[in-house]
Design an enzyme around this catalytic site. Structure first.
Site, short mmCIF file in Angstrom:
data_model
loop_
_atom_site.label_atom_id
_atom_site.label_comp_id
_atom_site.label_asym_id
_atom_site.label_seq_id
_atom_site.Cartn_x
_atom_site.Cartn_y
_atom_site.Cartn_z
N ARG A 159 24.76 -74.20 -27.77
CA ARG A 159 26.24 -74.17 -28.85
C ARG A 159 26.30 -74.89 -29.57
NH1 ARG A 159 31.59 -74.00 -28.70
NH2 ARG A 159 32.75 -72.01 -29.28
N LYS B 236 31.33 -82.69 -28.91
CA LYS B 236 32.49 -82.99 -27.30
C LYS B 236 32.86 -84.56 -27.71
CE LYS B 236 32.53 -77.96 -26.09
NZ LYS B 236 32.02 -77.76 -24.74
N1 HH2 Z 1 33.02 -74.85 -25.34
C1 HH2 Z 1 34.11 -74.98 -26.04
C2 HH2 Z 1 34.36 -73.06 -26.76
N2 HH2 Z 1 33.59 -72.81 -25.79
N3 HH2 Z 1 31.61 -71.40 -24.62
C3 HH2 Z 1 30.43 -72.22 -23.75
N4 HH2 Z 1 30.61 -71.28 -23.30
N5 HH2 Z 1 30.43 -73.41 -23.77
C4 HH2 Z 1 30.72 -74.26 -24.36
O1 HH2 Z 1 30.56 -75.18 -23.69
C5 HH2 Z 1 32.02 -73.97 -25.36
C6 HH2 Z 1 32.88 -72.62 -24.95
C7 HH2 Z 1 34.73 -75.54 -26.64
O2 HH2 Z 1 34.20 -76.19 -28.31
P1 HH2 Z 1 35.19 -75.10 -29.43
O3 HH2 Z 1 34.83 -73.95 -29.74
O4 HH2 Z 1 34.81 -76.07 -30.56
O5 HH2 Z 1 36.71 -75.93 -29.33
P2 HH2 Z 1 37.97 -75.32 -28.91
O6 HH2 Z 1 37.60 -74.52 -27.90
O7 HH2 Z 1 38.98 -75.90 -29.34
O8 HH2 Z 1 38.38 -73.99 -30.49
#
Ligand code: HH2
Length: 275
Positions: free
Chosen positions: A252, A216
């Site tokens: 995660r 992040k």
């Molecule tokens: N962060 C993201 C997405 N989903 N779910 C939970 N429970 N906790 C988190 O911190 C979280 C999440 C964002 O990360 P990422 O999936 O890599 O990115 P994007 O939302 O741009 O697909």
């Protein structure tokens, strides 16, 4: 009947991230094709992920939502081919969660904590899936425009406690639910760090806590780049290990092998559950 979530995911457990999207903040487009997503998910499980979190809609700052049809088009072929593997579905849509559970998803990860889709709680209650309820201030489109709290930790805790009650009242057994402070979802760099520093306020709610600091932008910003959109692996691992030591259960992450190795050693040092 599922085992209580704390038995299924002992501390520390790693959740691998598989974004089937063109625009996720750190890996947009990398796994947009089903073949690539399936291969990445299988590799993550082989590297020690307890579960892989499949998502078809980016929630990065500024992201616009996608339609139900488009989200299903992205995730369905991946979920079909991951049958038999431990899978979580990262969605705020009841229609996606329903189809994912039919295809074997074990956990529904809703970054809106059942606020976006009125049908979500019912789908979760009618299945035996685990549920992750996450805190977010605002929406992905607006959340980084001036996040504001009197005390971020107590406000996140109060929110998660309220959403936990809501989910239990909707018929989801409490022992199937975990909670997540939502690192980066409407928080400044310092607020993200404070949430991990004072994680005991969240673990005091009595449910396993998920922390997703991986890659992040706060990590890159704390390392000196005020315009960073991501953070490096080294910083991600440091944040995950610190969160684990402060009581997080599920981490995660995008880079599974490195996190599993680091957390195995952290666990050995701490002496948690190691003979
Ligand atoms: N962060 C993201 C997405 N989903 N779910 C939970 N429970 N906790 C988190 O911190 C979280 C999440 C964002 O990360 P990422 O999936 O890599 O990115 P994007 O939302 O741009 O697909």
């Amino acid at each position: 009947m599922r085992a209580p979530i704390e038995e299924r995911f002992p501390r520390p457990s790693v959740m691998g991230v598989v974004n089937v999207t063109p625009d996720s903040f750190s890996d947009g487009g990398v796994h947009a094709e089903p073949d690539a997503a399936v291969a990445a998910a299988r590799a993550m499980v082989a590297e020690g992920a307890a579960i892989v979190d499949v998502g078809g809609e980016s929630t990065r700052p500024g992201a616009e939502g996608v339609s139900l049809d488009e989200e299903l088009r992205r995730v369905e072929p991946v979920l079909e081919r991951l049958a038999g593997l431990p899978v979580s579905i990262d969605t705020a849509k009841a229609g996606v969660a329903r189809r994912a559970v039919e295809l074997g998803a074990e956990l529904i990860n809703d970054v809106t904590a059942f606020r976006a889709d009125p049908g979500m709680a019912e789908i979760a209650a009618g299945s035996d899936a685990y549920v992750c309820l996450m805190h977010m201030q605002g929406t992905p489109r607006t959340m980084q425009a001036g996040p504001s709290y009197d005390d971020v930790v107590s406000e996140v805790a109060a929110f998660l406690e309220e959403r936990l009650r809501f989910a239990v009242d909707a018929g989801i057994p409490e022992d199937r639910i975990c909670l997540d402070p939502g690192i980066g979802f409407g928080k400044t760099v310092e607020q993200n760090f404070e949430l991990v520093r004072r994680l005991e306020v969240l673990t005091a709610l009595g449910r396993p806590v998920v922390v997703g600091f991986s890659r992040k932008s706060s990590l890159g910003r704390a390392l000196g780049d005020p315009d960073a959109r991501t953070g490096p692996l080294s910083a991600s691992v440091a944040a995950a290990v610190t969160a684990y030591e402060r009581g997080a259960t599920i981490l995660r992450v995008h880079d599974v092998r490195e996190h599993v190795e680091a957390l195995t050693i952290a666990q050995a040092v701490v002496g948690d559950g190691v003979a």
